[in-house]
Design a protein around this motif. Structure first.
Motif, PDB file in Angstrom:
ATOM      1  N   UNK A  62       0.843  -1.204   0.000  1.00 52.53           N
ATOM      2  CA  UNK A  62       0.000   0.000   0.000  1.00 52.53           C
ATOM      3  C   UNK A  62       0.877   1.251   0.000  1.00 52.53           C
ATOM      4  N   UNK A  63       1.943   1.240   0.844  1.00 51.99           N
ATOM      5  CA  UNK A  63       2.837   2.393   0.890  1.00 51.99           C
ATOM      6  C   UNK A  63       3.490   2.646  -0.468  1.00 51.99           C
ATOM      7  N   UNK A  64       3.847   1.560  -1.158  1.00 56.11           N
ATOM      8  CA  UNK A  64       4.467   1.721  -2.475  1.00 56.11           C
ATOM      9  C   UNK A  64       3.527   2.424  -3.430  1.00 56.11           C
ATOM     10  N   UNK A  65       2.250   1.954  -3.448  1.00 58.00           N
ATOM     11  CA  UNK A  65       1.278   2.609  -4.341  1.00 58.00           C
ATOM     12  C   UNK A  65       1.098   4.068  -3.942  1.00 58.00           C
ATOM     13  N   UNK A  66       1.035   4.286  -2.631  1.00 59.77           N
ATOM     14  CA  UNK A  66       0.781   5.667  -2.191  1.00 59.77           C
ATOM     15  C   UNK A  66       1.956   6.561  -2.581  1.00 59.77           C
ATOM     16  N   UNK A  67       3.193   6.001  -2.500  1.00 58.85           N
ATOM     17  CA  UNK A  67       4.356   6.800  -2.912  1.00 58.85           C
ATOM     18  C   UNK A  67       4.237   7.197  -4.379  1.00 58.85           C
TER      19      UNK A  67
ATOM     20  N   UNK B 268      -6.920   0.822  -7.053  1.00 60.31           N
ATOM     21  CA  UNK B 268      -6.317  -0.250  -6.238  1.00 60.31           C
ATOM     22  C   UNK B 268      -6.250   0.168  -4.774  1.00 60.31           C
ATOM     23  N   UNK B 269      -5.856   1.411  -4.560  1.00 64.50           N
ATOM     24  CA  UNK B 269      -5.685   1.881  -3.184  1.00 64.50           C
ATOM     25  C   UNK B 269      -7.018   1.865  -2.443  1.00 64.50           C
ATOM     26  N   UNK B 270      -8.050   2.334  -3.152  1.00 66.40           N
ATOM     27  CA  UNK B 270      -9.326   2.526  -2.455  1.00 66.40           C
ATOM     28  C   UNK B 270      -9.863   1.190  -1.928  1.00 66.40           C
ATOM     29  N   UNK B 271      -9.386   0.105  -2.539  1.00 66.28           N
ATOM     30  CA  UNK B 271      -9.840  -1.208  -2.065  1.00 66.28           C
ATOM     31  C   UNK B 271      -9.387  -1.479  -0.638  1.00 66.28           C
ATOM     32  N   UNK B 272      -8.319  -0.741  -0.198  1.00 69.08           N
ATOM     33  CA  UNK B 272      -7.760  -1.028   1.125  1.00 69.08           C
ATOM     34  C   UNK B 272      -8.237  -0.071   2.192  1.00 69.08           C
TER      35      UNK B 272
END
Length: 1788
Positions: free
Chosen positions: A1708-1713, A1732-1736
């Motif tokens: 998740x951190x990787x995507x957010x970066x 993808x992020x919103x799924x988490x």
């Protein structure tokens, strides 16, 4: 044309001013210029032969520079070369006065300016004389002693002798402020012509100075930068840059810490690259160059970054960086463009308007200058006429692809910078240049921003920014061309949408809209071409579109007028002011008026006749159906009417003149109107209207002359002031338009647009430049009829007025004040004057006096246009030219209106320069009148008259000498009738205004000898009262100005030899009859008499000033002024007369502190004057730098010190520190042996008179007592420092008189040393440093006895040292050791080395002793390796010192010990201590810390703790000292000892704290600072693997603090070495692996930091978001978490296995970066990642927190431009996003 011209002239001119050929009287100019030129050649040649520099040569060189301003370089090539050679010799005459040198230098610069005119074959100049001049002035040996005064401000000082015209210098040089810049520009201009052997000679001259620890390094490198020629042709390159390029570039590469001389190297390389594109292979250096450029921008990175101050002060100069980059582009490898794109993509986000800091200015400068530089290069490659300068080889020219890449790499930052907080100007200039190269890439995105900005009402800043950018690209847009054919179709929509910007409520918007409309309209003929659609069949699609759109032009003009009328209605006086306020226009209103009238006249000029008629009708109705007040609205309307009348005078006058005349006649028929105080508004309005519409072409007015004369006769004698002023304006305008020469139309196409559409299609001329050769200007030249009309008017109106005034002046006719004022106004507007009488009879009628002053001023200066007006027009012309020019094609491709304007300016320039400036008797009378007015009773009258007076002084030659006696009359104390006002007036006249002549300080003995004593004596005048602060302030200003501007005046103007250029003057001999021998001899002996005469004047002036000082009644203020004057009269070519010497020596003991200070400097100067020269003999002496066998003998060796008389005599002393380090000079000058030197210890009989005066005073015990008493007083408590002036005084004393005064001074010194008061200690420190430096040439026995006295004194002093005095003692020892051979001072060094840190007197005294020792050793640099070793050995056991202050000092001393250990190219390993050995020994002692695992705490020790501490505590203390050393050396050493630093890194990572908290102990703070400084260091490619391996090792350590700090370290290190990393693929992969590994760290803080680091790397394009990385993160995200089981109620803790959670969080951190890495745009991959992020969003903490943070940040950064960003998402994605970003409603 050329042929005919050269027949008339008799030669082919080099390059004359083209605009002269377009003047209406161009045919007369060739004869005129030839006449002037032959006079100049004849007289200049003659003056040079007579060796008469002053005034002859000076006068005729001035004439030459005026000639060049009027005619350009209109002389033959032979003459050009001769002029240059002659001036070159004049500039380099050794004893020339500075101001003369500057005058000659400026003319020479101007002659050399166009280097394409003379090739290296035509001209060769020697470099050495220029270098000697440069060295003599900029590194003057006598200036600091006050023997040579160089002015600080030289603006117009040089105009005093024969000022041909004040504006000569104003134009070309109003930006030079100091001697230095003139000299540098001169060298730059001469550089291309240095001989081919010059490079080698320069290297031989300056290489020996290359000692990196010495100030001479700076001097040598800046000399290289200034002098080395880089424009040699390719076949001579082996004699040019190839001699030094490898040596200097390797020096640059090996320096890491930005010393101050690195900037000069960069400037040199930039110039080299630019002059030799394609001849040097820069590829190996490109990553290094770009890394250093990026570092030099000083951008902030990471969170806690320390800024090193020297990085900011020594940063590269952007203009040179830009030159270098633009020269590197292109070529086969394309490497530079790749790096440039990388540079911009890594700094783009800094341009976003939400970022702000002190670095922003630099970034904007880079942005603005780079495109301009590339355009300049393109112009040179493609459009410039080939000259003798080396052409760029085809292989390295910029290709079309190169240009496209360049423009694309710059677009993103430029578009962001449009809205920057520093304003949009830089971006607009960048866009203007980029659009010249690639309009199709640049203009569409700007348009995209402009259209919405024109629609919004809420964001005015956005509107002004986009409009100013559009103005920049206007020309590229309108002219279309094959690259951007649809450009012109945007023109009308833009114009129509900009109309609402004419808004009375928003001033800045209004102004930018006016500018926008005017710019576009100037480029486009407003003609309706829609009929062409039916007639012509051969139009392209775009042309058809333009034709049909042009039907809207009429609509546009009418709408614009409506807007303007609304603007006028809202700004009438009644609306904007109360009755009581002023009636003048405010500043804003006058700007709007200017904008409105210029825009409107541009529109009418560009209209077709049909549209014009409609517009005229509209204006006429508006102006005649309303009546306006004449102050604000009236002026605007009248301006609009004037604009209409100017465009088509015949049609307009037919409407306006009859209407106005009728109206005026009807009202003014009845008698009583004439005497009304307040006139009818209608009458005033019509008068105003009439006076403005008559400002048109003279022959059109003649039809109405009878009507106009009738109106004038009616209105000139109105009672109401406003009325007759308007009438006078009308008269003024009629006279001007019928008597002057001016162009009558400024249309953008010659001949106007009034041809039928079938023959001529105006849309073809959109954006067309004017053609200089077919400008076809319509001039108005007064016809006979017009001139006779003007004379008729003058006879009719002026004669009676003058007769009235004359009768009044003779007392025959009474007139009221108003009548006098009215008559004077009429006279003034006729521009001729009368009046001296009023002064005597009615001095308080100030208004009439103002009028008289104005008349005198016009008589003196008015030549058809005013100087100030002309200057401001010249400036605004240049501004407009810049904003509209096409730099790519060059060659004067300006718009026709601009070219016409320039021709008009040329005409005015001729009028201002050619006519007038002889000083005639009428001028003399007028000047006397002005002086009377300048000293009248009323201050306003005085100040107005003074301003006119100052201008006149600058204009007429020699009037100053004529006027000074009259001014001084008022200051004469014997003249008792002077009033205080006259006294003040006279003082103001002497003071002058800020830019002009200062009468008190003329550069001329005749004047100074009168004014200076008079100023001092005026202190006795009855009108002088020191109670009045204004008078006191005046005297202060006067004294201050004289001190600031005074420059040593030459006594000796003779030239020793006739310049050699004369031997080649044969071509001019037609102009000179070669003068006979005996005449020459007679003349030259007369010249010698002049020298005698000047010297007598000099002595007389000094005698006068001393005489004033002897007067007991003189107030103290004037005593000070007088002493100040005397101190200015010290010179280095003549000794001061003895009475003055006596006076200054006596003044050393004066009661007043100020006098004592002046006397100390003066006596130090006199000591230098009477110094007896010491004889030097040359020693003759290959390159290898560093410690070598051949410079071994220079170094300090305690086993062979000169300790006996014969050793001393045998020892060869080299005083200067830098000799022998890099290489030996070809000829090293050494002092001859003692017996050949002047005798020491003279008896009194052997001394000169001046020496006797000194000797008598200083050997008198009473005098010395008093003197030392005064010297040891406090001046300002706590502010006093060691005084270099006093040091110079003592040094001179002991140098000139050897040890004669020691016996008298000795008891005083012993007494002072024992006293711990700071002022006493400082006094003795000054004496001792003077003694040590003064004993340079003493014999051995004397020196030895001196040290026997000094050593005990210094010991006492050092034990008594206090916090107030340690700095003084440090300065004392450093000053004493400067430029002295260490073997001469061995007593001092041995004494200081005894035992600096012995604990006696506590830690403070230890620190001070070290400080003093460091001062001495630092001055000695590389010559004392033995002492450094001894000191290091002594200090090493003491590194674990307890006290902080001693530790800091030891750290600083270590820096100096190891500074000599550098790794510069071709430098051998030093014999001084090496860092590597030292570090090895230290690491052994630090072992306990490195191996232990527990937290390292600061160890605080109690004072009384005796027992031996354990190893660990010792190690902590040692570490503290080492940290101090590391921090100190970051700012001072040249190169970083990287391998040694790396061994310390693991330890630092352990200690450095993570949070930013100020209450940490010293150890942690220092560790953090140290890491921050190390991470900013410059790395080489081969060092990167070493650093990375250490970091990887630490990343595996057990402490999470260390792992966290690795990331912050990595961020800064990568950014500050970006391109070095990027050129090494393995290093990039390592960094990437390291960051991704730390993303999965078990500690939450480390993971988050890793994400931040990753996002930073992505943002500066160091890493890219590629498919494998994205896949890796998505895989991590899908890590399954076990289902939450039902837990028993009592269970504590979560049962989720931690490793899975960490991996999922990492994903998740990787995507957010990735999402946060593009804060200002939405790349194509982003929507999917957001989904993808919103799924988490509902995952366990900490994942949920991360997702929320990321989404809120995304929303914050993309909110501004959401409308554009929205388009990247599909509808479904948008739905999901809106759900996520809008918080759910709680009440649902």
């Amino acid at each position: 044309m050329k042929k005919a011209q050269s027949d008339i002239l008799g030669f082919v001119p080099q390059k004359d001013i083209v605009y002269n050929k377009l003047l209406p009287y161009a045919d007369r100019l060739d004869d005129e210029s030839n006449d002037i030129l032959s006079k100049i050649k004849g007289n200049l040649g003659r003056a040079v032969q007579l060796r008469e520099i002053w005034p002859g040569v000076l006068f005729w060189t001035r004439k030459l520079s005026t000639y060049m301003r009027l005619y350009g370089r209109k002389f033959s090539k032979e003459d050009h070369v001769l002029f240059i050679k002659l001036l070159y010799e004049l500039v380099t005459i050794p004893r020339l006065e500075i101001s003369m040198m500057q005058g000659f230098a400026r003319l020479l610069i101007n002659l050399l300016k166009k280097r394409e005119l003379l090739s290296r074959e035509d001209l060769e100049l020697p470099w050495r004389p220029l270098y000697e001049l440069h060295d003599r002035i900029l590194f003057s040996k006598t200036e600091h002693l006050g023997l040579n005064w160089f002015p600080k401000l030289i603006v117009t000082l040089t105009l005093l002798y024969h000022c041909l015209d004040t504006c000569i210098i104003f134009f070309i040089f109003f930006y030079y402020s100091s001697v230095e810049s003139v000299l540098k520009t001169l060298v730059k201009s001469c550089r291309p012509y240095f001989s081919e052997s010059a490079t080698q000679e320069m290297l031989d001259e300056w290489r020996p100075l290359l000692c990196p620890f010495d100030v001479t390094m700076q001097k040598a490198i800046s000399n290289f930068e200034l002098f080395l020629p880089t424009t040699l042709p390719p076949e001579l390159h082996h004699k040019g840059f190839k001699l030094w390029f490898d040596e200097l570039i390797s020096l640059w590469v090996s320096v890491q810490n930005l010393p101050s001389w690195e900037v000069h190297l960069v400037n040199l390389f930039a110039r080299l690259a630019n002059d030799n594109i394609g001849y040097i292979d820069w590829d190996p250096y490109i990553p290094k160059i770009f890394t250093r450029i990026l570092r030099s921008l000083n951008l902030p990175v990471g969170t806690s970054q320390m800024i090193v101050s020297r990085y900011v002060t020594n940063a590269y100069d952007i203009s040179h960086v830009v030159l270098w980059v633009s020269a590197l582009l292109g070529g086969p490898s394309k490497q530079a463009q790749a790096h440039l794109s990388g540079l911009f993509s890594s700094i783009t986000s800094f341009f976003h308007p939400s970022n702000h800091g002190r670095w922003l200015v630099k970034l904007m400068k880079l942005l603005q200058r780079l495109p301009a530089s590339v355009v300049r290069r393109l112009h040179r490659e493609r459009y410039r006429k080939p000259t003798w300068l080396t052409p760029i080889p085809d292989s390295h020219k910029l290709t079309e692809e190169d240009i496209t890449d360049f423009v694309e790499s710059m677009m993103q930052p430029v578009l962001l910078a449009m809205f920057s907080k520093t304003g949009s100007l830089d971006a607009a200039q960048a866009l203007q240049n980029l659009a010249l190269m690639r309009p199709e890439l640049v203009i569409p995105p700007v348009l995209e921003k402009t259209y919405p900005a024109l629609e919004t009402l809420t964001e005015p800043h956005q509107l002004t920014a986009t409009l100013s950018c559009m103005i920049g690209v206007a020309r590229s847009l309108v002219s279309g061309g094959q690259r951007f054919p649809e450009g012109p179709t945007h023109m009308l929509p833009l114009l129509m949408r900009a109309l609402p910007g004419v808004d009375p409520n928003d001033f800045s918007k209004c102004m930018i809209t006016f500018q926008f409309i005017a710019t576009f309209v100037t480029l486009v003929p407003l003609v309706d071409c829609s009929s062409a659609l039916h007639e012509k069949t051969d139009l392209t699609e775009v042309e058809r579109e333009m034709c049909s759109a042009s039907a809207e032009f009429e609509d546009f003009v009418l709408q614009f007028m409506d807007r303007c009328f609304a603007l006028i209605d809202s700004s009438t006086l009644e609306q904007t002011r109360e009755e009581t306020e002023t009636e003048k226009m405010t500043h804003l209103e006058s700007l709007v008026e200017l904008g409105l009238s210029s825009t409107f006249s541009t529109i009418l000029t560009q209209c077709s006749l049909d549209i014009f008629k409609v517009a005229l009708e509209k204006v006429f109705n508006f102006a005649t159906t309303n009546i306006f007040e004449t102050r604000v609205a009236g002026r605007m309307v009248a301006d609009m009417c004037r604009a209409a009348a100017k465009c088509h005078p015949a049609e307009s006058l037919k409407m306006f003149v009859p209407h106005c005349c009728n109206a005026i006649n009807q009202i003014a028929v009845n008698e009583e109107v004439l005497n009304e105080e307040e006139l009818d508004k209608e009458l005033l309005w019509n008068l105003q209207l009439l006076s403005e519409v008559t400002r048109v072409d003279g022959d059109k007015i003649l039809r109405y002359r009878s009507d106009l004369v009738q109106v004038l006769q009616l209105t000139l004698h109105l009672k109401c002031k406003q009325g007759y002023t308007l009438a006078c304006n009308l008269l003024h305008h009629i006279l001007r338009s019928s008597a002057l020469i001016y162009p009558t139309e400024y249309c953008s196409v010659p001949g106007g647009f009034n041809q039928p559409i079938s023959d001529y299609l105006p849309i073809k001329d959109w954006g067309r430049p004017g053609d200089l050769w077919n400008l076809d200007i319509q001039w108005h030249v007064p016809s006979v009829e017009e001139t006779s009309f003007a004379f008729y008017l003058l006879d009719l109106i002026l004669q009676p007025e003058l007769q009235r005034l004359q009768r009044f002046a003779l007392g025959e006719q009474d007139m009221s004040r108003d009548d006098v004022l009215q008559s004077l106004t009429i006279v003034q507007h006729c521009l001729l004057g009368a009046g001296n009488y009023i002064l005597e009879h009615s001095e308080d009628d100030t208004k009439s006096l103002f009028s008289i002053i104005k008349i005198i001023s016009d008589l003196l200066h008015f030549k058809g246009s005013h100087k100030q007006e002309f200057d401001s027009r010249w400036k605004s012309f240049n501004l407009v030219k810049k904003s509209m020019e096409n730099r790519l094609h060059g060659r004067k491709q300006h718009i026709r209106a601009l070219l016409i304007d320039r021709v008009m300016l040329q005409h005015e320039l001729r009028k201002l320069t050619v006519e007038g400036c002889q000083y005639r008797s009428i001028h003399q009378e007028l000047m006397r009148d002005l002086l009377r007015l300048s000293t009248s009773t009323y201050s306003q009258v005085r100040s107005k008259a003074q301003n006119v007076l100052f201008t006149a002084l600058g204009t007429y030659n020699f009037c100053c000498r004529d006027l000074i006696p009259h001014v001084l009359e008022f200051l004469n104390p014997d003249n008792s009738s002077v009033t205080q006002q006259q006294f003040k007036g006279a003082l103001y006249c002497l003071l002058g205004n800020h830019s002009g002549v200062c009468l008190a300080n003329l550069h001329d003995w005749e004047c100074i000898i009168l004014t200076w004593p008079a100023i001092v004596r005026s202190g006795l005048s009855s009108a002088m009262s020191l109670e009045k602060p204004s008078i006191v302030r005046l005297f202060d200003d006067l004294a201050d100005k004289i001190h600031r501007q005074y420059e040593t005046i030459g006594i000796d103007f003779s030239v020793r030899k006739t310049p050699t250029a004369l031997s080649q003057i044969n071509p001019w001999s037609k102009a000179i009859a070669i003068l006979s021998k005996n005449f020459l001899c007679r003349y030259i002996s007369a010249n010698a008499n002049i020298v005698q005469h000047f010297y007598r004047k000099y002595k007389q002036l000094i005698a006068d000033l001393l005489d004033c000082l002897s007067n007991r009644n003189l107030p103290w203020k004037f005593e000070h002024i007088s002493i100040g004057f005397l101190s200015l009269l010290l010179r280095d070519d003549h000794q001061l007369p003895s009475p003055a010497v006596t006076f200054f020596v006596k003044s050393l003991n004066h009661d007043s502190l100020y006098v004592r200070k002046v006397a100390i400097s003066a006596v130090a100067g006199i000591m230098k004057q009477i110094k007896r020269p010491h004889k030097k003999i040359p020693e003759l002496s290959a390159i290898v730098a560093g410690d070598r066998p051949d410079n071994q003998w220079l170094q300090y060796d305690s086993s062979s010190l000169p300790r006996t008389q014969q050793d001393w005599d045998r020892c060869v002393f080299v005083e200067k520190t830098h000799w022998g380090y890099y290489c030996w000079p070809r000829k090293l000058m050494m002092y001859a042996p003692l017996e050949e030197q002047p005798k020491q210890n003279l008896t009194r009989e052997e001394m000169t008179e001046r020496e006797q005066i000194m000797f008598d005073h200083f050997s008198d015990p009473v005098f010395i007592n008093q003197f030392i008493e005064f010297l040891s007083l406090e001046d300002r408590k706590g502010k006093d420092k060691f005084s270099p002036r006093r040091f110079c005084l003592f040094k001179g004393l002991f140098r000139n008189f050897s040890d004669a005064f020691l016996p008298i001074l000795r008891p005083h010194m012993e007494r002072l040393v024992a006293d711990s008061h700071e002022s006493k200690q400082r006094c003795v420190a000054e004496i001792i440093s003077g003694l040590i430096r003064g004993c340079k040439h003493w014999s051995y026995s004397r020196v030895e006895s001196l040290w026997e006295l000094l050593c005990p004194l210094l010991r006492t002093a050092l034990s008594n040292i206090t916090i107030e005095t340690y700095a003084d003692w440090g300065t004392c020892i450093a000053t004493a050791c400067e430029s002295r051979d260490p073997r001469k001072l061995h007593w001092l060094f041995e004494m200081l080395m005894e035992s600096p840190v012995n604990g006696e007197g506590g830690s403070f005294v230890d620190a001070c002793r070290l400080y003093v020792l460091q001062g001495g050793l630092a001055q000695q640099e590389w010559r004392v390796p033995e002492l450094l070793h001894r000191l290091l050995q002594y200090l090493e056991p003491k590194l674990t010192q307890v006290y902080k202050n001693v530790r800091e000092r030891i750290g600083s001393v270590l820096t100096y010990i190891f500074m000599i250990d550098v790794n510069l190219p071709c430098t051998q390993p030093t014999t001084s201590p090496h860092i590597s050995d030292f570090t090895e020994r230290i690491l052994l002692q630090l072992k306990p810390l490195i191996e232990g695992d527990e937290e390292i705490q600061n160890h605080v020790v109690e004072e009384n703790e005796v027992e031996e501490q354990d190893e660990r505590t010792q190690a902590i203390k040692l570490l503290k000292t080492v940290l101090k050393w590391q921090i100190a050396s970051a700012g001072r050493s040249f190169s970083t000892a990287l391998p040694e630093q790396l061994q310390l890194l693991p330890l630092l990572f352990k200690i450095a704290p993570v949070e930013n908290d100020d209450n940490y102990d010293e150890l942690k703070k220092d560790a953090k600072t140290c890491l921050s400084l190390m991470s900013q260091g410059l790395l080489y490619t081969e060092q990167i693997p070493m650093v990375l391996s250490v970091l990887q090792e630490i990343a595996g350590s057990s402490s999470w603090h260390a792992r966290y700090t690795v990331l912050t370290y990595l961020q800064i290190m990568v950014f500050y070495n970006l391109f070095t990393f990027m050129s090494d693929q393995k290093a990039m992969n390592d960094v990437r692996t390291l960051v991704i590994r730390l993303l999965e760290d078990e500690q939450l803080e480390v993971r988050e930091m890793a994400a931040t680091t990753l996002s930073g790397f992505l943002q500066c394009n160091f890493l890219s978001m590629d498919t494998p990385m994205q896949a890796h993160f998505e895989a991590l995200c899908k890590t399954c978490l076990p289902k939450k089981r039902k837990r028993e109620l009592g269970a504590i803790g979560d049962t989720i296995p931690s490793a899975d959670l960490v991996r999922r969080h990492a994903g998740v951190l990787g995507l957010s970066a990735c999402i946060l890495s593009s804060p200002y745009d939405v790349p194509t991959w982003m929507p999917q990642l957001l989904m993808d992020l919103s799924a988490h969003l509902n995952d366990t903490q900490p994942i949920e927190m991360t997702v929320k943070k990321t989404l809120s940040n995304f929303r914050r950064t993309h909110h501004d431009n959401w409308q554009q960003h929205k388009q990247q998402f599909t509808d479904d994605q948008l739905l999901v996003l809106t759900d996520l970003l809008v918080s759910p409603c709680y009440y649902a």
